[in-house]
Design a protein around this motif. Structure first.
Motif, short mmCIF file in Angstrom:
data_model
loop_
_atom_site.label_atom_id
_atom_site.label_comp_id
_atom_site.label_asym_id
_atom_site.label_seq_id
_atom_site.Cartn_x
_atom_site.Cartn_y
_atom_site.Cartn_z
N GLN A 33 0.83 -1.21 0.00
CA GLN A 33 0.00 0.00 0.00
C GLN A 33 0.87 1.26 0.00
OE1 GLN A 33 -3.42 0.04 -0.31
NE2 GLN A 33 -3.03 2.20 -0.72
N ILE A 34 1.94 1.25 0.78
CA ILE A 34 2.87 2.39 0.80
C ILE A 34 3.46 2.59 -0.58
CG2 ILE A 34 5.08 3.20 1.70
CD1 ILE A 34 4.32 1.83 4.37
N ALA A 35 3.86 1.51 -1.24
CA ALA A 35 4.43 1.61 -2.59
C ALA A 35 3.42 2.19 -3.57
CB ALA A 35 4.91 0.23 -3.05
N MET A 36 2.17 1.76 -3.50
CA MET A 36 1.14 2.30 -4.38
C MET A 36 0.90 3.79 -4.10
SD MET A 36 -1.64 -0.81 -4.94
CE MET A 36 -2.80 0.04 -3.96
N ASN A 37 0.90 4.17 -2.83
CA ASN A 37 0.72 5.57 -2.47
C ASN A 37 1.84 6.44 -3.04
OD1 ASN A 37 -1.59 4.94 -1.01
ND2 ASN A 37 -0.52 4.85 0.93
N LYS A 38 3.07 5.98 -2.86
CA LYS A 38 4.22 6.74 -3.38
C LYS A 38 4.17 6.84 -4.89
CE LYS A 38 7.58 5.96 0.28
NZ LYS A 38 8.91 5.43 0.61
N LYS A 39 3.88 5.74 -5.56
CA LYS A 39 3.81 5.74 -7.02
C LYS A 39 2.77 6.74 -7.50
CE LYS A 39 2.94 2.80 -11.01
NZ LYS A 39 2.59 1.46 -11.49
N GLY A 40 1.60 6.72 -6.90
CA GLY A 40 0.55 7.65 -7.29
C GLY A 40 0.92 9.09 -7.02
N ASP A 41 1.53 9.34 -5.88
CA ASP A 41 1.90 10.70 -5.53
C ASP A 41 3.03 11.24 -6.39
OD1 ASP A 41 -0.05 10.71 -3.59
OD2 ASP A 41 1.31 10.23 -1.96
N VAL A 42 3.96 10.39 -6.76
CA VAL A 42 5.09 10.82 -7.58
C VAL A 42 4.67 10.98 -9.04
CG1 VAL A 42 7.33 10.12 -8.49
CG2 VAL A 42 6.88 9.94 -6.05
N SER A 43 3.78 10.11 -9.50
CA SER A 43 3.43 10.15 -10.92
C SER A 43 2.24 11.07 -11.22
CB SER A 43 3.15 8.74 -11.43
OG SER A 43 2.05 8.17 -10.76
N VAL A 44 1.24 11.09 -10.38
CA VAL A 44 0.01 11.83 -10.68
C VAL A 44 -0.19 13.02 -9.76
CG1 VAL A 44 -2.50 11.64 -10.88
CG2 VAL A 44 -1.07 9.71 -11.52
N ASN A 45 0.07 12.85 -8.50
CA ASN A 45 -0.27 13.86 -7.48
C ASN A 45 0.92 14.66 -6.98
OD1 ASN A 45 -2.92 12.80 -7.50
ND2 ASN A 45 -2.32 11.23 -6.05
N PHE A 46 1.93 14.86 -7.81
CA PHE A 46 3.15 15.48 -7.33
C PHE A 46 2.93 16.90 -6.80
CE2 PHE A 46 7.58 17.11 -7.79
CZ PHE A 46 8.15 16.25 -6.88
N GLU A 47 2.00 17.62 -7.39
CA GLU A 47 1.70 18.97 -6.92
C GLU A 47 1.22 18.96 -5.47
OE1 GLU A 47 0.32 17.67 -9.80
OE2 GLU A 47 1.83 18.58 -11.08
N ILE A 48 0.49 17.91 -5.11
CA ILE A 48 0.01 17.78 -3.73
C ILE A 48 1.20 17.58 -2.79
CG2 ILE A 48 -1.32 16.31 -2.15
CD1 ILE A 48 -3.21 15.77 -4.54
N VAL A 49 2.18 16.82 -3.22
CA VAL A 49 3.38 16.62 -2.41
C VAL A 49 4.08 17.95 -2.19
CG1 VAL A 49 5.65 15.52 -2.35
CG2 VAL A 49 3.67 14.23 -3.18
N LEU A 50 4.26 18.73 -3.26
CA LEU A 50 4.94 20.02 -3.14
C LEU A 50 4.18 20.99 -2.25
CD1 LEU A 50 6.17 20.55 -6.81
CD2 LEU A 50 7.49 19.70 -4.86
N GLU A 51 2.86 20.93 -2.28
CA GLU A 51 2.04 21.81 -1.45
C GLU A 51 2.26 21.55 0.04
OE1 GLU A 51 -2.01 21.34 -2.68
OE2 GLU A 51 -1.62 22.23 -4.64
N GLU A 52 2.73 20.37 0.38
CA GLU A 52 2.91 20.01 1.78
C GLU A 52 4.24 20.50 2.35
OE1 GLU A 52 1.31 17.07 3.72
OE2 GLU A 52 -0.41 16.89 2.40
#
Length: 107
Positions: A33-52
């Protein structure tokens, strides 16, 4: 739950740590689950990561974007490549070192 290490190391300024962050999904749960979360955040949701990022760490956003492009480039179908490419390890290390050197010079 804590809002991430930068919030506790003085990088948050006067702001309080958020109660929930996207980074919690990178450390809590089953490995798959952690791997899927990271993959999604790095590939699709990267802007959300930067906002944090806390305000004091916003200066690192361009570096993070460059490293993301090096580690997870888009293929011909505009999909993010996940995984280590075949060949010499320098194909990743050298561009990352250059990105860090450039970022340090810009500080």
């Amino acid at each position: 739950m804590s809002g991430g290490q930068p919030w506790h190391n003085g990088f948050s300024g006067n702001k309080k740590a958020p109660q929930e962050t996207v980074f919690q999904r990178w450390e809590i749960g089953r490995f798959s689950q952690i791997a899927m979360n990271k993959k999604g955040d790095v590939s699709v949701n990267f802007e959300i990561v930067l906002e944090e990022f806390s305000e004091k760490l916003k200066v690192l956003e361009p570096l993070c974007i460059k490293i993301r492009k090096i580690l997870f480039p888009y293929d011909k179908d505009a999909s993010v490549n996940i995984g280590t490419p075949a060949g010499e390890s320098d194909q990743l290390y050298k561009p990352i070192i250059v990105a860090y050197d450039q970022a340090i010079c810009e500080l």
